[in-house]
Scaffold this active site. Structure first.
Site, PDB file in Angstrom:
ATOM      1  N   ARG A  40       0.823  -1.214   0.000  1.00 27.32           N
ATOM      2  CA  ARG A  40       0.000   0.000   0.000  1.00 27.32           C
ATOM      3  C   ARG A  40       0.851   1.256   0.000  1.00 27.32           C
ATOM      4  NH1 ARG A  40      -3.519  -0.588   5.355  1.00 27.32           N
ATOM      5  NH2 ARG A  40      -4.995   0.637   4.115  1.00 27.32           N
ATOM      6  N   HIS A  67     -15.632   6.673  -4.925  1.00 22.05           N
ATOM      7  CA  HIS A  67     -14.573   7.542  -5.439  1.00 22.05           C
ATOM      8  C   HIS A  67     -15.111   8.942  -5.714  1.00 22.05           C
ATOM      9  CE1 HIS A  67     -12.144   9.354  -8.680  1.00 22.05           C
ATOM     10  NE2 HIS A  67     -11.144   8.916  -7.933  1.00 22.05           N
ATOM     11  N   ARG A  76      -9.091  49.040  -9.269  1.00 19.34           N
ATOM     12  CA  ARG A  76      -8.574  49.223 -10.634  1.00 19.34           C
ATOM     13  C   ARG A  76      -9.488  50.207 -11.336  1.00 19.34           C
ATOM     14  NH1 ARG A  76      -9.596  44.035  -9.483  1.00 19.34           N
ATOM     15  NH2 ARG A  76      -7.918  42.495  -9.376  1.00 19.34           N
ATOM     16  N   ARG A  99      -5.742  52.753  -7.578  1.00 19.22           N
ATOM     17  CA  ARG A  99      -4.641  52.705  -8.535  1.00 19.22           C
ATOM     18  C   ARG A  99      -4.996  53.525  -9.762  1.00 19.22           C
ATOM     19  NH1 ARG A  99      -3.166  47.194 -11.415  1.00 19.22           N
ATOM     20  NH2 ARG A  99      -5.114  47.675 -12.477  1.00 19.22           N
ATOM     21  N   GLY A 145       2.353  44.069  -6.671  1.00 20.65           N
ATOM     22  CA  GLY A 145       1.460  43.590  -7.726  1.00 20.65           C
ATOM     23  C   GLY A 145       2.098  42.331  -8.277  1.00 20.65           C
ATOM     24  N   THR A 146       1.811  41.224  -7.595  1.00 19.27           N
ATOM     25  CA  THR A 146       2.577  40.007  -7.915  1.00 19.27           C
ATOM     26  C   THR A 146       2.161  39.360  -9.233  1.00 19.27           C
ATOM     27  OG1 THR A 146       1.140  38.860  -6.365  1.00 19.27           O
ATOM     28  CG2 THR A 146       3.351  39.406  -5.607  1.00 19.27           C
ATOM     29  N   CYS A 152      -1.354  42.858  -3.522  1.00 23.02           N
ATOM     30  CA  CYS A 152      -2.692  42.867  -4.112  1.00 23.02           C
ATOM     31  C   CYS A 152      -2.761  42.007  -5.360  1.00 23.02           C
ATOM     32  CB  CYS A 152      -3.145  44.291  -4.391  1.00 23.02           C
ATOM     33  SG  CYS A 152      -2.080  45.136  -5.564  1.00 23.02           S
TER      34      CYS A 152
HETATM   35  P1  ADP Z   1      -6.237   3.849  -0.371  1.00 23.94           P
HETATM   36  O1  ADP Z   1      -5.224   4.752   0.224  1.00 23.94           O
HETATM   37  O2  ADP Z   1      -6.524   4.125  -1.783  1.00 23.94           O
HETATM   38  O3  ADP Z   1      -7.446   3.723   0.506  1.00 23.94           O
HETATM   39  P2  ADP Z   1      -5.325   1.394   0.769  1.00 23.94           P
HETATM   40  O4  ADP Z   1      -3.889   1.059   0.808  1.00 23.94           O
HETATM   41  O5  ADP Z   1      -5.900   1.913   2.023  1.00 23.94           O
HETATM   42  O6  ADP Z   1      -5.575   2.404  -0.415  1.00 23.94           O
HETATM   43  O7  ADP Z   1      -6.049   0.069   0.348  1.00 23.94           O
HETATM   44  C1  ADP Z   1      -7.097  -0.123  -0.551  1.00 23.94           C
HETATM   45  C2  ADP Z   1      -8.083  -1.105   0.052  1.00 23.94           C
HETATM   46  O8  ADP Z   1      -7.482  -2.339   0.373  1.00 23.94           O
HETATM   47  C3  ADP Z   1      -8.680  -0.584   1.336  1.00 23.94           C
HETATM   48  O9  ADP Z   1     -10.045  -0.850   1.341  1.00 23.94           O
HETATM   49  C4  ADP Z   1      -7.985  -1.351   2.401  1.00 23.94           C
HETATM   50  O10 ADP Z   1      -8.746  -1.486   3.544  1.00 23.94           O
HETATM   51  C5  ADP Z   1      -7.710  -2.687   1.718  1.00 23.94           C
HETATM   52  N1  ADP Z   1      -6.526  -3.296   2.306  1.00 23.94           N
HETATM   53  C6  ADP Z   1      -5.293  -2.801   2.316  1.00 23.94           C
HETATM   54  N2  ADP Z   1      -4.442  -3.595   2.985  1.00 23.94           N
HETATM   55  C7  ADP Z   1      -5.165  -4.642   3.417  1.00 23.94           C
HETATM   56  C8  ADP Z   1      -4.859  -5.803   4.196  1.00 23.94           C
HETATM   57  N3  ADP Z   1      -3.647  -6.001   4.680  1.00 23.94           N
HETATM   58  N4  ADP Z   1      -5.844  -6.655   4.436  1.00 23.94           N
HETATM   59  C9  ADP Z   1      -7.093  -6.438   3.965  1.00 23.94           C
HETATM   60  N5  ADP Z   1      -7.448  -5.370   3.236  1.00 23.94           N
HETATM   61  C10 ADP Z   1      -6.495  -4.466   2.968  1.00 23.94           C
HETATM   62 MG    MG Z   2      -7.279   3.479   2.398  1.00 24.41          MG
HETATM   63 MG    MG Z   3       0.030  45.335 -12.705  1.00 21.95          MG
END
Ligand code: ADP
Ligand code: MG
Ligand code: MG
Length: 876
Positions: free
Chosen positions: A92, A454, A560, A616, A766-767, A831
């Site tokens: 991970r 997501h 301005r 200004r 005036g950046t 500014c």
């Molecule tokens: P993110 O940062 O994208 O969440 P993670 O590394 O946390 O990615 O992992 C993605 C998924 O996999 C998560 O749902 C996490 O809980 C699961 N996961 C990661 N490591 C393990 C593990 N050792 N056992 C079971 N599930 C895991």
């Molecule tokens: Mg995670």
């Molecule tokens: Mg200017």
């Protein structure tokens, strides 16, 4: 010898920079005695080293990894590739700052044909064993070898169709075994080699893939948006697997200790039985609410609730956790301070103060100023909303209101937005590849996925309105249309989303501005206690100024004046002025402009109630204002008593090859002193009038001369201003004071700031121009090549959005160090656009600026950022 690898037992929460957030917190949870599958963390420094070594893991790091594997095998009592008790791990990523979904994770690593048989036989659960194996091949192929997910997903869909099932969980051990075989064949066809069988080879491949993922395009975009430096690198966590896919007594889930949308104090989350990690967030099946776990497994639920309380108490902040239940045993896989909406951030900070968990100072420090932006964005007009009937409802995944035209791909969203269209991105579900399109959209609508999908997580992070999981939508992505509420919507059709209620509306619902109240006001009040820098606003109209005052602006840092000429038919007189050939002609035109400018300034002073107002003088290249269409040219010719031909000749003569470096700024006042005289009269007369009307105010106009590069230029223009102003004041018998200062926006002004400071009452950086002039590229054209600069790692950020502290910042510092000793009363502000960017605000605080000035809607952001800068400085 450097230490590149830490066992979870060796780390803790303070080691975030080295171990990354995930690694540091896994270690901390281990220290707290929580059930964490054990493993080790390869440091962020090892990642940096990997890149320095030309994308190679050097011998020293490799040796430490191998040593740690042995330790891990001892701790777990399992061994890689073992015929009795095989070790399977996850690999991970985890950077210092959490970047959800940006980098890749591989699960079930350590499997091969032999090991999978061992697992199947020993456990008596072949379905589980083969499910792990097919998942592993899928993830490894995708993440390590970049084969692409879709081939595997197609094979799964085909298999489900053949077997007449709709869900992955309905596939049998035999089906999954079959799939694993198909996957390996697919792998061989795409890669030209057999799928690797040696667990250690698999592991090294996976570790490298995580290091590599630090540099993938979506991670680069995410970093740019969230101010995360490329140089930080990511850590890699290697952790023993906990299996949520063993059957009906296993499962996996995510939870928040408080509602990440509203901040309400209650456990929130989702889980799926017989599933593994990302199944919950990927929207593969619709998950159950965390409270339902109470019925499914009461003991595990109680244990989990106790852990949540413990973690929140320990971190003194809302936690976002991942867990897995392996055959009724609970494992904690992650905890972090949860991402939250701006509204929730304020609520949680206030609640934590009220609960006695944190101080007011901590509350101010814990809120990401960038996040506030969403609260300052428009909401639906209440009346219009009441009149509207939703055509559908789903999860309000990220609050705010949005309306726009429906588009169906991330690319379309990007392209339509680039040409100025407001769009709503409508998708079955989103994935990290969609990030840029999501950013470009006003709102996001998905058919699948829960509160932790997501789309939901990313949208909340970006502060973009999102409604997710609208199962009522009949989607036809291929033909860019969907049906909802009995109506067919095509690409370009208008829809509106309410990210708080989850309502979806047909057509465009008008929106209204937000205000500061409740928790927002409370936090702002605390912020104002700590901040030492003032916050002003860039405002050109009384309306903007009023809005900014409501949002806490303590003055105008930039008005301005040229923006005042676009209203009504004022542009006519202005054009007459530009196209004058003699001083008399020009003065006649200026006489028409004077009362209007004076009126505008009076309204501005009124709106500011005695607070400072910096005005200004005329700055832009004049040709920006000349008429282009024939009717306008004719109108101007008639007004001037000239022929169309004569006017066209004048217009042609105004043409410049490089207008940004041309006849503009103080150069206009040098060539046409009468313009500076008129503007001075307007400023002073307005001030005298408003002062008369409000004896208790202290109206002291600050006149700002733009684009000074030489002290002689400044002196020349200042003389005109002072003579005119003093004459006006004397004539009115007034005792009003005024200041004359300069914009610092040309590098030469910084280099000679000691000379300029002797004459100037104030400096204001005036950046925008200073950045343009320092880099030598045009702010209007940089967009064309900045992407290439990001790709080539030349720039990590747009220097027009985030101040270049190394170069431009050094010039600012020089101007201050040279200027202040030369004039004890000199006050200094900024500014440019940067005045509202939190990291730039912090830098300005360090430089000792008296104020930052930014657009009205960024005022609260600047107030908070200034407070945080002061708190950091105090505690340093
Ligand atoms: P993110 O940062 O994208 O969440 P993670 O590394 O946390 O990615 O992992 C993605 C998924 O996999 C998560 O749902 C996490 O809980 C699961 N996961 C990661 N490591 C393990 C593990 N050792 N056992 C079971 N599930 C895991
Ligand atoms: Mg995670
Ligand atoms: Mg200017």
């Amino acid at each position: 010898m450097a230490k590149w690898v830490y066992m979870f037992t060796e780390g803790n929460a303070t080691m975030r920079n080295l171990l990354g957030g995930k690694g540091a917190n896994l270690a901390e949870m281990t220290n707290l005695g929580l059930p964490v599958p054990q493993g080790f963390t390869i440091t962020t420094e090892a990642c940096t080293q990997y890149y320095e070594d030309g994308k190679k893991i050097n011998d020293e790091i490799m040796a430490q990894i191998m040593e740690s594997i042995t330790k891990m095998e001892e701790i777990t009592g399992k061994k890689f590739g073992d015929k009795e008790n095989p070790l399977l791990v996850s690999v991970r990523s985890g950077a210092r700052a959490s970047m959800p979904g940006m980098m890749d994770t591989i699960l079930n690593l350590g499997l091969n044909e032999e090991v999978v048989e061992v697992l199947a036989n020993k456990s008596g659960n072949p379905r589980w064993a083969w499910d792990c194996y097919r998942r592993f091949i899928q993830m490894y192929s995708d993440v390590v070898m970049e084969v692409g997910k879709k081939y595997f997903e197609e094979l799964i869909d085909k298999m489900k169709e053949e077997k007449g099932v709709t869900e992955d969980v309905d596939l049998t051990a035999e089906d999954l075994k079959d799939l694993a075989g198909q996957f390996k064949a697919e792998y061989k066809e795409k890669i030209g080699q057999d799928f690797p069988t040696d667990p250690k080879e698999q592991l090294m491949g996976a570790i490298k893939a995580v290091f590599r993922s630090w540099d993938n395009p979506r991670a680069n975009v995410y970093r740019r948006d969230n101010d995360i430096p490329y140089s930080w690198g990511t850590a890699v966590n290697v952790q023993m697997m906990a299996f949520g896919n063993m059957g009906d007594t296993s499962g996996t889930g995510v939870a928040f200790t408080r509602d990440p949308a509203t901040g309400e104090k209650k456990l929130m989350g989702e889980f799926l039985m017989n599933a593994q990690g990302e199944d919950v967030v990927a929207g593969v099946r619709t998950p159950q609410k965390i409270s339902q776990l109470h019925e499914v497994m009461p003991e595990v639920y109680d244990q989990f609730v106790a852990i949540c309380d413990k973690l929140e108490d320990h971190y003194r902040d809302m936690q976002d956790m991942e867990f897995t239940i392996e055959d009724k045993k609970l494992y904690m896989l992650q905890t972090r301070n949860g991402k939250r909406t701006a509204q929730a951030a304020l609520q949680i900070a206030c609640d934590l103060v009220d609960e006695g968990m944190i101080t007011e100072e901590k509350a101010v420090a814990m809120i990401d100023p960038r996040n506030l932006d969403t609260l300052l964005h428009p909401q639906f007009d209440a009346a219009a909303l009441k009149a509207a009937t939703p055509i559908g409802k789903a999860l309000g995944a990220s609050p705010g209101a949005a309306c726009g035209k429906a588009v169906f791909t991330a690319d379309d969203a990007k392209n339509w937005a680039a040409r100025g269209e407001k769009v709503i991105l409508v998708r079955l579900e989103t994935s990290p590849e969609d990030i840029e399109g999501m950013k470009a959209a006003q709102g996001i609508l998905t058919v699948r996925g829960g509160m932790t999908s997501h789309a939901a997580v990313v949208a909340r992070g970006m502060g973009t309105c999102c409604v997710s999981g609208c199962g009522d939508i009949v989607m036809d992505e291929a033909n860019k249309k969907f049906t909802l509420g009995g109506k067919e919507f095509h690409e370009g059709d208008a829809i509106s989303l309410d990210g708080s209620t989850g309502n979806i509306y047909d057509g465009l619902i008008p929106t209204v501005d937000a205000t500061i109240a409740g928790t927002f006001g409370r936090i702002m009040g605390w912020a104002d206690k700590y901040r030492t820098m003032k916050v002003r606003t860039n405002a050109d109209t009384p309306g903007d100024a009023k809005k900014a005052r409501e949002l806490g602006a303590e003055g105008i840092g930039l008005c301005r004046t040229e923006h005042m000429f676009f209203e009504g038919n004022r542009i006519d007189a202005f054009r007459e002025m530009i196209c004058s050939e003699t001083v008399e002609e020009r003065e006649a035109a200026l006489e028409k402009i004077l009362p209007e400018q004076q009126g505008d300034f009076e309204k501005l002073y009124e709106a500011l109630e005695g607070n400072p107002v910096t005005i200004r003088f005329l700055d832009p290249p004049l040709h920006e204002f000349v008429p282009t269409d024939e009717d306008d040219i004719k109108k101007l010719a008639d007004a001037q008593g000239k022929t169309v031909e004569q006017i066209k000749t004048i217009i042609d003569s105004l043409h410049e090859f490089n207008p940004m470096m041309g006849h503009r700024g103080c150069r206009l006042a040098v060539t046409y002193p009468e313009i500076a005289k008129m503007q001075t009269r307007a400023v002073i007369r307005a001030a005298i009038n408003v002062q008369k009307a409000h004896a208790d105010w202290n109206v002291c106009p600050e006149i700002m001369i733009p684009l000074i590069g030489d002290i002689k230029e400044f002196k020349y223009v200042k003389k005109i201003v002072v003579e005119t102003a003093d004459a006006e004041i004397a004539a009115a018998g007034s005792s009003i004071k005024y200041e004359v200062g300069t914009m610092i926006e040309i590098p030469r002004a910084c280099l000679t700031a000691d000379e300029i400071a002797k004459e100037a009452d104030f400096f204001c950086f005036g950046t925008n121009d200073l950045t343009q002039m320092t880099f030598g590229f045009s702010r209007d054209d940089a967009g064309k090549f900045l992407d290439a600069y990001y790709d080539a790692k030349i720039f990590e950020n747009d220097p027009f959005a985030k101040l270049d502290q190394t170069g431009v910042g050094q010039l600012m510092e020089m101007a201050i160090t040279k200027g202040k000793p030369a004039n004890a009363n000199l006050h200094v502000g900024i500014c440019g656009e940067h005045g509202g960017d939190p990291s730039s605000v912090e830098f300005c605080n360090k430089l000792g600026l008296n104020y930052v000035s930014c657009s009205p809607f960024r005022v609260p952001i600047a107030r908070l950022a200034a407070a945080q800068a002061a708190i950091t400085a105090k505690n340093a």
